[in-house]
Design a protein around this motif. Structure first.
Motif, PDB file in Angstrom:
ATOM      1  N   HIS A 193      56.124  55.950  45.546  1.00 27.67           N
ATOM      2  CA  HIS A 193      56.969  54.795  45.247  1.00 27.67           C
ATOM      3  C   HIS A 193      56.401  53.434  45.637  1.00 27.67           C
ATOM      4  N   ALA A 194      55.604  53.499  46.752  1.00 29.02           N
ATOM      5  CA  ALA A 194      54.859  52.227  47.364  1.00 29.02           C
ATOM      6  C   ALA A 194      53.894  51.870  46.094  1.00 29.02           C
ATOM      7  N   VAL A 195      53.371  52.716  45.689  1.00 33.11           N
ATOM      8  CA  VAL A 195      52.073  52.473  44.476  1.00 33.11           C
ATOM      9  C   VAL A 195      52.794  51.941  43.586  1.00 33.11           C
ATOM     10  N   ALA A 196      54.049  52.385  42.854  1.00 28.53           N
ATOM     11  CA  ALA A 196      54.798  52.068  41.890  1.00 28.53           C
ATOM     12  C   ALA A 196      55.211  50.598  41.982  1.00 28.53           C
ATOM     13  N   ILE A 197      55.665  50.192  43.104  1.00 31.90           N
ATOM     14  CA  ILE A 197      56.060  49.079  43.347  1.00 31.90           C
ATOM     15  C   ILE A 197      55.270  48.006  43.237  1.00 31.90           C
ATOM     16  N   VAL A 198      54.049  48.174  44.147  1.00 29.46           N
ATOM     17  CA  VAL A 198      52.930  47.346  43.916  1.00 29.46           C
ATOM     18  C   VAL A 198      52.347  46.928  42.671  1.00 29.46           C
ATOM     19  N   ALA A 199      52.231  48.000  41.978  1.00 30.59           N
ATOM     20  CA  ALA A 199      51.641  47.971  40.472  1.00 30.59           C
ATOM     21  C   ALA A 199      52.700  47.044  39.797  1.00 30.59           C
ATOM     22  N   ASN A 200      53.801  47.640  39.902  1.00 34.19           N
ATOM     23  CA  ASN A 200      54.995  46.654  38.943  1.00 34.19           C
ATOM     24  C   ASN A 200      54.841  45.373  39.501  1.00 34.19           C
TER      25      ASN A 200
ATOM     26  N   ARG B 283      52.818  40.328  32.527  1.00 38.82           N
ATOM     27  CA  ARG B 283      53.093  41.446  31.566  1.00 38.82           C
ATOM     28  C   ARG B 283      54.304  42.219  31.930  1.00 38.82           C
ATOM     29  N   ILE B 284      55.335  41.662  31.780  1.00 36.79           N
ATOM     30  CA  ILE B 284      56.622  42.147  32.285  1.00 36.79           C
ATOM     31  C   ILE B 284      56.850  43.351  31.424  1.00 36.79           C
ATOM     32  N   GLU B 285      56.396  43.768  30.164  1.00 41.15           N
ATOM     33  CA  GLU B 285      56.676  45.009  29.568  1.00 41.15           C
ATOM     34  C   GLU B 285      56.005  45.957  30.152  1.00 41.15           C
ATOM     35  N   ASP B 286      54.795  45.806  30.291  1.00 39.06           N
ATOM     36  CA  ASP B 286      53.908  46.848  31.375  1.00 39.06           C
ATOM     37  C   ASP B 286      54.585  47.120  32.491  1.00 39.06           C
ATOM     38  N   ALA B 287      55.170  46.163  33.332  1.00 38.23           N
ATOM     39  CA  ALA B 287      55.530  46.296  34.540  1.00 38.23           C
ATOM     40  C   ALA B 287      56.957  47.321  34.401  1.00 38.23           C
ATOM     41  N   LEU B 288      57.682  47.044  33.435  1.00 39.79           N
ATOM     42  CA  LEU B 288      58.871  47.934  33.074  1.00 39.79           C
ATOM     43  C   LEU B 288      58.252  49.491  32.877  1.00 39.79           C
ATOM     44  N   LEU B 289      57.403  49.454  31.779  1.00 42.65           N
ATOM     45  CA  LEU B 289      56.725  50.703  31.370  1.00 42.65           C
ATOM     46  C   LEU B 289      56.087  51.620  32.976  1.00 42.65           C
ATOM     47  N   LEU B 290      55.686  50.730  33.744  1.00 40.84           N
ATOM     48  CA  LEU B 290      55.000  51.489  35.037  1.00 40.84           C
ATOM     49  C   LEU B 290      56.123  52.203  35.600  1.00 40.84           C
ATOM     50  N   MET B 291      57.464  51.645  35.940  1.00 40.12           N
ATOM     51  CA  MET B 291      58.414  52.090  36.534  1.00 40.12           C
ATOM     52  C   MET B 291      59.137  53.245  35.643  1.00 40.12           C
ATOM     53  N   ASP B 292      59.051  53.021  34.474  1.00 43.52           N
ATOM     54  CA  ASP B 292      59.632  54.154  33.592  1.00 43.52           C
ATOM     55  C   ASP B 292      58.853  55.535  33.757  1.00 43.52           C
ATOM     56  N   ILE B 293      57.374  55.255  33.961  1.00 43.18           N
ATOM     57  CA  ILE B 293      56.285  56.414  34.154  1.00 43.18           C
ATOM     58  C   ILE B 293      56.816  56.891  35.429  1.00 43.18           C
ATOM     59  N   TYR B 294      57.075  56.051  36.639  1.00 42.39           N
ATOM     60  CA  TYR B 294      57.146  56.519  37.764  1.00 42.39           C
ATOM     61  C   TYR B 294      58.515  57.316  37.646  1.00 42.39           C
ATOM     62  N   HIS B 295      59.685  56.868  37.401  1.00 39.33           N
ATOM     63  CA  HIS B 295      60.918  57.490  37.390  1.00 39.33           C
ATOM     64  C   HIS B 295      60.603  59.033  36.749  1.00 39.33           C
ATOM     65  N   ALA B 296      59.877  59.137  35.495  1.00 43.84           N
ATOM     66  CA  ALA B 296      59.811  60.271  34.703  1.00 43.84           C
ATOM     67  C   ALA B 296      58.759  61.312  35.463  1.00 43.84           C
TER      68      ALA B 296
END
Length: 182
Positions: free
Chosen positions: A31-38, A46-59
């Motif tokens: 979770h910490a890695v996902a937040i920092v990467a976002n 790169r807002i689209e990639d930020a949202l993509l990273l959170m979708d990957i984390y949740h999946a």
């Protein structure tokens, strides 16, 4: 910003740990890695990639509801549909916006990535055949290496050299510490 926060937390709460122990502790908190990467993607514009990273984390964590139902012949052959690691990988790759193959087991009805389980001697390993149009995509999940970036971000171990026939080999997080059992 992340570096300063990291240094303050390390100095105030984890000074009894070696640098390696602290790195492993922080790296294990997905979770910490996902937040920092976002946040890093957002600061880079790169807002689209930020949202993509959170979708990957949740999946990858299975935290987003409702859970995606994968129909037989989507993302894998019908014979491998019920394999749990194959299902998990398909959910992650779908969350990254990568197109899955649709097949009836004999013919590809729609091209896309295909996930295959490994043999029983290598539990936790799967193979990914990229979709034919992957080289035309940009962003975090773009190109052939986008598959590795997505799976690595999801916490899976990856082999960075392609296997025969262009397959990528990845190992489920539960098997990362012992990827080649005897």
């Amino acid at each position: 910003m992340a570096s300063r926060a990291h240094a303050v937390v390390r100095a105030n709460h984890f000074q009894h740990m070696t640098d390696e122990q602290y790195r492993r502790l922080m790296g294990s908190d997905r979770h910490a890695v996902a937040i920092v990467a976002n946040l890093a993607m957002r600061f880079a514009g790169r807002i689209e990639d930020a949202l993509l990273l959170m979708d990957i984390y949740h999946a990858s964590e299975g935290t987003k509801t409702p859970r995606l139902v994968i129909h037989e012949g989507v993302g894998t052959l019908p014979d491998h549909h019920d394999h749990p690691h194959v299902q998990h990988a398909i959910r992650i790759l779908n969350a990254a916006g990568l197109p899955p193959i649709v097949t009836d087991g004999t013919h590809a009805l729609r091209p896309g990535f295909q996930v295959l389980p490994s043999c029983d001697d290598l539990p936790g390993w799967i193979y990914i055949a990229p979709d034919p149009d992957c080289d035309n995509r940009t962003g975090f999940a773009g190109g052939r290496l986008g598959y590795l970036a997505v799976m690595r971000f999801a916490g899976w171990g990856v082999v960075t050299e392609p296997m025969p026939e262009g397959l990528w080999a990845v190992v489920h997080p539960d098997y990362r510490n012992n990827p080649f059992p005897s």
